[in-house]
Design a protein around this motif. Structure first.
Motif, PDB file in Angstrom:
ATOM      1  N   PHE A  22      32.445  -5.966 -39.101  1.00 24.73           N
ATOM      2  CA  PHE A  22      31.713  -4.707 -39.132  1.00 24.73           C
ATOM      3  C   PHE A  22      30.429  -4.819 -39.946  1.00 24.73           C
ATOM      4  N   PHE A  23      29.587  -3.832 -39.810  1.00 26.89           N
ATOM      5  CA  PHE A  23      28.306  -3.745 -40.511  1.00 26.89           C
ATOM      6  C   PHE A  23      28.493  -3.867 -42.020  1.00 26.89           C
ATOM      7  N   ASP A  24      29.594  -3.314 -42.542  1.00 23.79           N
ATOM      8  CA  ASP A  24      29.865  -3.409 -43.980  1.00 23.79           C
ATOM      9  C   ASP A  24      30.470  -4.770 -44.364  1.00 23.79           C
ATOM     10  N   GLU A  25      30.507  -5.703 -43.389  1.00 27.53           N
ATOM     11  CA  GLU A  25      30.967  -7.077 -43.540  1.00 27.53           C
ATOM     12  C   GLU A  25      32.471  -7.226 -43.717  1.00 27.53           C
ATOM     13  N   THR A  26      33.235  -6.151 -43.514  1.00 28.55           N
ATOM     14  CA  THR A  26      34.684  -6.297 -43.491  1.00 28.55           C
ATOM     15  C   THR A  26      35.089  -6.879 -42.142  1.00 28.55           C
ATOM     16  N   ASN A  51      38.783  -2.269 -25.681  1.00 26.51           N
ATOM     17  CA  ASN A  51      37.861  -1.202 -26.064  1.00 26.51           C
ATOM     18  C   ASN A  51      36.908  -1.600 -27.179  1.00 26.51           C
ATOM     19  N   SER A  52      37.316  -2.514 -28.051  1.00 25.23           N
ATOM     20  CA  SER A  52      36.411  -2.936 -29.126  1.00 25.23           C
ATOM     21  C   SER A  52      35.190  -3.649 -28.556  1.00 25.23           C
ATOM     22  N   PHE A  56      31.470  -2.565 -29.161  1.00 24.23           N
ATOM     23  CA  PHE A  56      30.516  -3.572 -29.637  1.00 24.23           C
ATOM     24  C   PHE A  56      29.207  -3.483 -28.855  1.00 24.23           C
ATOM     25  N   GLN A  57      29.282  -3.351 -27.543  1.00 23.24           N
ATOM     26  CA  GLN A  57      28.080  -3.231 -26.717  1.00 23.24           C
ATOM     27  C   GLN A  57      27.268  -1.991 -27.101  1.00 23.24           C
ATOM     28  N   GLN A  58      27.953  -0.886 -27.348  1.00 20.11           N
ATOM     29  CA  GLN A  58      27.279   0.349 -27.758  1.00 20.11           C
ATOM     30  C   GLN A  58      26.664   0.194 -29.152  1.00 20.11           C
ATOM     31  N   ILE A  98      30.209  -2.456 -35.119  1.00 21.79           N
ATOM     32  CA  ILE A  98      30.724  -3.803 -34.865  1.00 21.79           C
ATOM     33  C   ILE A  98      29.537  -4.738 -34.685  1.00 21.79           C
ATOM     34  N   ILE A  99      29.491  -5.786 -35.532  1.00 20.64           N
ATOM     35  CA  ILE A  99      28.387  -6.746 -35.435  1.00 20.64           C
ATOM     36  C   ILE A  99      28.842  -8.096 -34.877  1.00 20.64           C
TER      37      ILE A  99
END
Length: 186
Positions: A22-26, A51-52, A56-58, A98-99
């Motif tokens: 994730f963006f927060d690096e978790t 679904n993830s 992720f694409q969004q 999601i990165i």
């Protein structure tokens, strides 16, 4: 009879591990199962697991928009450095964007191609590439559920309810599973 059914189904039921950064690096990981349907590598799994990837694409689009807004603020000649930092700090961010999104299909360097989702049935169908047909001894025989008699024993196989850990490797931009991450089939 049950032991033989377990052995047969275990031949074509394989683990899939989803690692999400994730963006927060978790990083979060989850484990599921898929069924190999035939010798061409077509598989079936649950769509809620997929679904993830859709999220992720969004999130890629949302993160790009966020970065463009930052660039616009930084390029604004009318603002000093302090006001730029303040405006940037007020931009809405989602720490759970999601990165990185990575699926591990039972072995390394395998991708899912030709993906078809059937949300109403909670199914995803796709083709593994590369696929080694000789690694699967027996393929499932799909039957009409109406042909099953009342009292027929059914078994649900899979890999859920297992703690899976992963780490992000900055050098090659990959999510890597911890040793021993793959649970036993049950």
């Amino acid at each position: 009879m049950f032991a033989e059914g377990y052995k047969v189904a275990g031949s074509f039921t394989k683990p899939v591990i989803l690692a999400t950064r994730f963006f927060d690096e978790t990083i979060e990981c989850s484990c599921g199962a898929y069924v190999v349907l035939n010798d061409e590598g077509w598989i079936m799994t649950v769509s809620h697991f997929w679904n993830s990837f859709i999220a992720f694409q969004q999130h890629i689009e949302e993160i790009e928009e966020y970065k463009q807004r930052i660039e616009a603020i930084q390029a604004d000649q009318r603002l000093d450095a302090k006001r730029k930092r303040k405006k940037i700090s007020r931009l809405p961010i989602n720490p759970k964007w999601i990165i990185n999104n990575s699926f591990w299909w039972g072995k390394d360097d395998v991708q899912l191609k030709d993906i078809k989702t059937i949300p109403g049935a909670n199914l995803v169908i796709g083709r593994l590439e590369p696929f080694a047909a000789d690694e699967i001894e027996i393929y499932p025989v799909l039957k009409d559920p109406a042909s099953l008699n009342i009292g027929t024993s059914l078994c649900k196989l899979g890999y859920p309810i297992h703690q899976v850990n992963a780490a992000f490797n900055e050098e090659d931009n990959t999510l890597q599973l911890a040793p021993g991450a793959i649970p036993p089939l049950f």
